[in-house]
Write a protein that holds these residues in place. Sequence first.
Motif, short mmCIF file in Angstrom:
data_model
loop_
_atom_site.label_atom_id
_atom_site.label_comp_id
_atom_site.label_asym_id
_atom_site.label_seq_id
_atom_site.Cartn_x
_atom_site.Cartn_y
_atom_site.Cartn_z
N GLU A 22 15.57 -8.96 2.79
CA GLU A 22 15.04 -7.60 2.87
C GLU A 22 14.20 -7.31 1.65
OE1 GLU A 22 16.82 -3.07 2.80
OE2 GLU A 22 18.04 -4.65 3.71
N TYR A 23 13.11 -6.54 1.86
CA TYR A 23 12.26 -6.06 0.76
C TYR A 23 12.15 -4.55 0.90
CZ TYR A 23 8.11 -4.64 -1.74
OH TYR A 23 7.25 -3.97 -2.56
N ASP A 24 12.33 -3.83 -0.20
CA ASP A 24 12.20 -2.37 -0.22
C ASP A 24 11.27 -1.95 -1.35
OD1 ASP A 24 14.08 -1.91 1.86
OD2 ASP A 24 15.72 -2.15 0.42
N TYR A 25 10.42 -0.98 -1.06
CA TYR A 25 9.57 -0.36 -2.08
C TYR A 25 10.01 1.09 -2.20
CZ TYR A 25 5.63 1.94 -4.27
OH TYR A 25 4.84 2.69 -5.11
N LEU A 26 10.37 1.51 -3.41
CA LEU A 26 10.82 2.87 -3.66
C LEU A 26 9.86 3.54 -4.62
CD1 LEU A 26 13.45 0.83 -3.56
CD2 LEU A 26 14.65 2.95 -3.87
N HIS A 27 9.49 4.78 -4.33
CA HIS A 27 8.63 5.56 -5.23
C HIS A 27 9.26 6.92 -5.43
CE1 HIS A 27 5.11 7.35 -7.08
NE2 HIS A 27 5.30 8.37 -6.26
N PHE A 28 9.43 7.31 -6.68
CA PHE A 28 10.00 8.61 -7.02
C PHE A 28 9.10 9.29 -8.02
CE2 PHE A 28 13.60 5.96 -5.89
CZ PHE A 28 14.20 6.75 -4.92
N GLY A 29 8.75 10.53 -7.74
CA GLY A 29 8.01 11.32 -8.70
C GLY A 29 8.93 11.67 -9.85
N ALA A 33 -4.85 21.31 -24.52
CA ALA A 33 -3.64 21.32 -23.70
C ALA A 33 -3.73 20.20 -22.67
CB ALA A 33 -3.48 22.67 -23.01
N ASN A 34 -2.58 19.64 -22.31
CA ASN A 34 -2.58 18.50 -21.38
C ASN A 34 -1.31 18.52 -20.56
OD1 ASN A 34 -3.33 16.15 -20.14
ND2 ASN A 34 -2.76 14.83 -21.83
N THR A 35 -1.38 18.00 -19.35
CA THR A 35 -0.21 17.82 -18.50
C THR A 35 -0.15 16.36 -18.08
OG1 THR A 35 -0.31 20.07 -17.67
CG2 THR A 35 0.97 18.50 -16.38
N THR A 36 0.99 15.73 -18.30
CA THR A 36 1.19 14.33 -17.93
C THR A 36 2.33 14.25 -16.93
OG1 THR A 36 0.49 13.62 -20.12
CG2 THR A 36 1.76 12.05 -18.83
N SER A 37 2.13 13.46 -15.88
CA SER A 37 3.18 13.27 -14.87
C SER A 37 3.74 11.86 -14.99
CB SER A 37 2.62 13.47 -13.47
OG SER A 37 2.21 14.80 -13.30
N LEU A 38 5.04 11.75 -14.84
CA LEU A 38 5.71 10.47 -14.89
C LEU A 38 6.24 10.15 -13.50
CD1 LEU A 38 7.79 11.12 -18.11
CD2 LEU A 38 5.60 9.95 -17.95
N SER A 39 6.24 8.87 -13.13
CA SER A 39 6.81 8.47 -11.85
C SER A 39 7.47 7.11 -12.00
CB SER A 39 5.74 8.41 -10.76
OG SER A 39 4.79 7.40 -11.05
N ARG A 40 8.30 6.77 -11.03
CA ARG A 40 9.00 5.50 -11.04
C ARG A 40 8.72 4.77 -9.74
NH1 ARG A 40 11.05 7.09 -15.39
NH2 ARG A 40 13.01 6.84 -16.36
N ASN A 41 8.43 3.47 -9.84
CA ASN A 41 8.22 2.61 -8.68
C ASN A 41 9.14 1.41 -8.82
OD1 ASN A 41 5.94 4.04 -7.48
ND2 ASN A 41 4.87 3.43 -9.33
N TYR A 42 9.81 1.05 -7.73
CA TYR A 42 10.72 -0.09 -7.74
C TYR A 42 10.38 -1.01 -6.57
CZ TYR A 42 13.57 2.93 -10.72
OH TYR A 42 14.00 3.74 -11.72
N HIS A 43 10.41 -2.29 -6.83
CA HIS A 43 10.29 -3.33 -5.81
C HIS A 43 11.63 -4.06 -5.79
CE1 HIS A 43 5.90 -2.87 -5.48
NE2 HIS A 43 5.97 -2.61 -6.76
N VAL A 44 12.34 -4.00 -4.65
CA VAL A 44 13.68 -4.56 -4.58
C VAL A 44 13.73 -5.60 -3.47
CG1 VAL A 44 16.12 -4.03 -4.20
CG2 VAL A 44 14.65 -2.35 -5.32
N GLY A 45 14.16 -6.81 -3.82
CA GLY A 45 14.36 -7.86 -2.84
C GLY A 45 15.84 -8.19 -2.72
N LYS A 46 16.31 -8.40 -1.50
CA LYS A 46 17.72 -8.71 -1.28
C LYS A 46 17.83 -9.88 -0.30
CE LYS A 46 18.35 -3.97 -0.70
NZ LYS A 46 18.98 -2.86 -0.04
N ILE A 47 18.77 -10.75 -0.56
CA ILE A 47 19.11 -11.81 0.39
C ILE A 47 20.61 -11.77 0.61
CG2 ILE A 47 17.14 -13.28 -0.14
CD1 ILE A 47 19.01 -15.02 -1.81
N GLY A 48 21.05 -12.20 1.79
CA GLY A 48 22.48 -12.15 2.06
C GLY A 48 22.90 -13.15 3.10
N LEU A 49 24.17 -13.44 3.09
CA LEU A 49 24.80 -14.30 4.06
C LEU A 49 25.93 -13.47 4.68
CD1 LEU A 49 24.89 -17.18 5.23
CD2 LEU A 49 26.56 -17.73 3.45
N SER A 50 25.89 -13.29 6.00
CA SER A 50 26.86 -12.41 6.67
C SER A 50 27.77 -13.21 7.58
CB SER A 50 26.13 -11.37 7.51
OG SER A 50 25.31 -10.56 6.72
#
Length: 89
Positions: free
Chosen positions: A34-41, A61-78
Amino acid sequence: MPQEKTDFDYGRLGGIIGLGVEQALTPAWSFTAEYDYLHFGGPSVATPATVQDPPLAILPANTTSLSRNYHVGKIGLSYHFGATPRGNG
């Protein structure tokens, strides 16, 4: 010029998109990937105009926005309970 207050906005919204596959190895065992892409402001940080000395300069004056991006890979044996391990009835 007096320093004004710095403001933080902590609102967070996000989303996820994923893709996965599962392949049977035997009736009782399977492999998954499985591959998941997560994006959070993240928070926004607003800073007021300030005077820098020395050298004399006005920082706007300035405004800066921060965000988080994750790339998650999973493998499994069921293991599937109740299935025959090798498929021999």
